[in-house]
Write a protein that holds these residues in place. Structure first.
Motif, mmCIF file in Angstrom:
data_model
loop_
_atom_site.group_PDB
_atom_site.id
_atom_site.type_symbol
_atom_site.label_atom_id
_atom_site.label_comp_id
_atom_site.label_asym_id
_atom_site.label_seq_id
_atom_site.Cartn_x
_atom_site.Cartn_y
_atom_site.Cartn_z
ATOM 1 N N ALA A 289 0.834 -1.204 0.000
ATOM 2 C CA ALA A 289 0.000 0.000 0.000
ATOM 3 C C ALA A 289 0.868 1.254 0.000
ATOM 4 O O ALA A 289 0.584 2.219 -0.709
ATOM 5 C CB ALA A 289 -0.931 0.001 1.215
ATOM 6 N N SER A 290 1.950 1.237 0.767
ATOM 7 C CA SER A 290 2.857 2.381 0.800
ATOM 8 C C SER A 290 3.474 2.621 -0.573
ATOM 9 O O SER A 290 3.534 3.756 -1.046
ATOM 10 C CB SER A 290 3.979 2.153 1.819
ATOM 11 N N ILE A 291 3.918 1.562 -1.201
ATOM 12 C CA ILE A 291 4.563 1.688 -2.517
ATOM 13 C C ILE A 291 3.574 2.214 -3.547
ATOM 14 O O ILE A 291 3.875 3.135 -4.308
ATOM 15 C CB ILE A 291 5.151 0.334 -2.963
ATOM 16 N N VAL A 292 2.374 1.646 -3.580
ATOM 17 C CA VAL A 292 1.374 2.077 -4.553
ATOM 18 C C VAL A 292 1.058 3.554 -4.362
ATOM 19 O O VAL A 292 0.991 4.323 -5.313
ATOM 20 C CB VAL A 292 0.095 1.215 -4.439
ATOM 21 N N CYS A 293 0.862 3.950 -3.105
ATOM 22 C CA CYS A 293 0.520 5.350 -2.832
ATOM 23 C C CYS A 293 1.662 6.282 -3.184
ATOM 24 O O CYS A 293 1.445 7.332 -3.787
ATOM 25 C CB CYS A 293 0.166 5.526 -1.364
ATOM 26 N N MET A 294 2.859 5.942 -2.809
ATOM 27 C CA MET A 294 3.992 6.844 -2.996
ATOM 28 C C MET A 294 4.440 6.928 -4.451
ATOM 29 O O MET A 294 5.057 7.897 -4.845
ATOM 30 C CB MET A 294 5.170 6.425 -2.123
ATOM 31 N N VAL B 268 -3.035 1.044 7.309
ATOM 32 C CA VAL B 268 -1.781 1.511 7.916
ATOM 33 C C VAL B 268 -0.801 1.950 6.833
ATOM 34 O O VAL B 268 -0.170 3.001 6.938
ATOM 35 C CB VAL B 268 -1.163 0.428 8.827
ATOM 36 N N GLY B 269 -0.671 1.157 5.779
ATOM 37 C CA GLY B 269 0.231 1.517 4.680
ATOM 38 C C GLY B 269 -0.140 2.839 4.042
ATOM 39 O O GLY B 269 0.714 3.658 3.709
ATOM 40 N N ILE B 270 -1.439 3.066 3.873
ATOM 41 C CA ILE B 270 -1.908 4.328 3.298
ATOM 42 C C ILE B 270 -1.581 5.488 4.236
ATOM 43 O O ILE B 270 -1.088 6.531 3.802
ATOM 44 C CB ILE B 270 -3.418 4.252 3.010
ATOM 45 N N GLY C 299 -4.573 5.705 -2.463
ATOM 46 C CA GLY C 299 -4.750 5.052 -1.165
ATOM 47 C C GLY C 299 -6.189 4.682 -0.903
ATOM 48 O O GLY C 299 -6.490 3.558 -0.484
ATOM 49 N N VAL C 300 -7.096 5.590 -1.172
ATOM 50 C CA VAL C 300 -8.517 5.312 -0.964
ATOM 51 C C VAL C 300 -8.974 4.210 -1.912
ATOM 52 O O VAL C 300 -9.724 3.313 -1.519
ATOM 53 C CB VAL C 300 -9.357 6.599 -1.150
ATOM 54 N N SER C 301 -8.508 4.239 -3.150
ATOM 55 C CA SER C 301 -8.872 3.192 -4.109
ATOM 56 C C SER C 301 -8.386 1.831 -3.637
ATOM 57 O O SER C 301 -9.115 0.842 -3.718
ATOM 58 C CB SER C 301 -8.297 3.499 -5.492
ATOM 59 N N ARG C 302 -7.170 1.767 -3.140
ATOM 60 C CA ARG C 302 -6.637 0.492 -2.666
ATOM 61 C C ARG C 302 -7.424 -0.003 -1.453
ATOM 62 O O ARG C 302 -7.755 -1.183 -1.366
ATOM 63 C CB ARG C 302 -5.166 0.632 -2.318
ATOM 64 N N LEU C 303 -7.718 0.884 -0.529
ATOM 65 C CA LEU C 303 -8.484 0.492 0.653
ATOM 66 C C LEU C 303 -9.893 0.052 0.256
ATOM 67 O O LEU C 303 -10.393 -0.963 0.746
ATOM 68 C CB LEU C 303 -8.545 1.646 1.646
#
Length: 175
Positions: free
Chosen positions: A52-57, A154-156, A68-72
């Protein structure tokens, strides 16, 4: 002529920091797990928080929140549909039933994400849905679902915090 090796950019540094923080949060929890995997904490791990951190960043700074919202949302949709598929299927022993239910679950995940105009959530929703149906049984399915949602959240949040604290690209001066 020798080619110059590029230096890592700020987005790369931010991504690295976000992954390290995600690991630091979840690695201590792995020590609390049991070999039987019978508790909620046994399902927690750093892997999904790091993703999640990697996707967001890796999105632009402005798109970090949207990703982040899309992933969640995708994780939530996949988790709920996976649990729904598991709860309505009474005969898992037959491979044809499993194939059909996984296909219907995947179709429903992708459809819902597109209806909610979150196409970037499609892949993670289908992955979580199928993972619930294929790799866990009994109470572990519920623990798995909640753990994935918590780790993604948490990752987001880690990605958002890193993005807020570390500097981004300098703003172009307006003349």
């Amino acid at each position: 002529m020798r080619q110059k090796i590029p230096l890592p950019g700020m987005r790369t540094i931010k991504t690295t920091v976000a992954v390290m923080l995600s690991l630091a949060i979840f690695l201590p929890l792995e020590a609390l797990g049991t070999a039987e995997g019978t508790r909620f904490i046994d399902q927690l791990g750093p892997f999904y928080a790091c993703i999640a951190s990697i996707v967001c960043m890796q999105s632009s700074v402005g798109a970090t929140w949207k990703q982040g919202v899309s992933r969640l949302l995708g994780t939530l949709i996949g988790g709920l549909l996976g649990l729904l598929c598991v709860s309505v299927t009474t005969y898992w022993g037959h491979p044809a039933v499993l194939v059909l239910v996984c296909g219907v679950g995947t179709l429903a995940c992708i459809y819902l994400c597109n209806v909610l105009t979150r196409p970037s959530a499609c892949a993670i929703s289908a992955i979580v849905c199928c993972s619930i149906m294929l790799s866990h049984s009994g109470q572990e399915r519920y623990f798995y679902t909640v753990a994935r949602m918590l780790e993604t959240a948490v990752g987001i949040l880690v990605a958002m915090a890193v993005n807020h604290v570390l500097p981004g690209k300098p703003e172009a001066s307006k003349a």
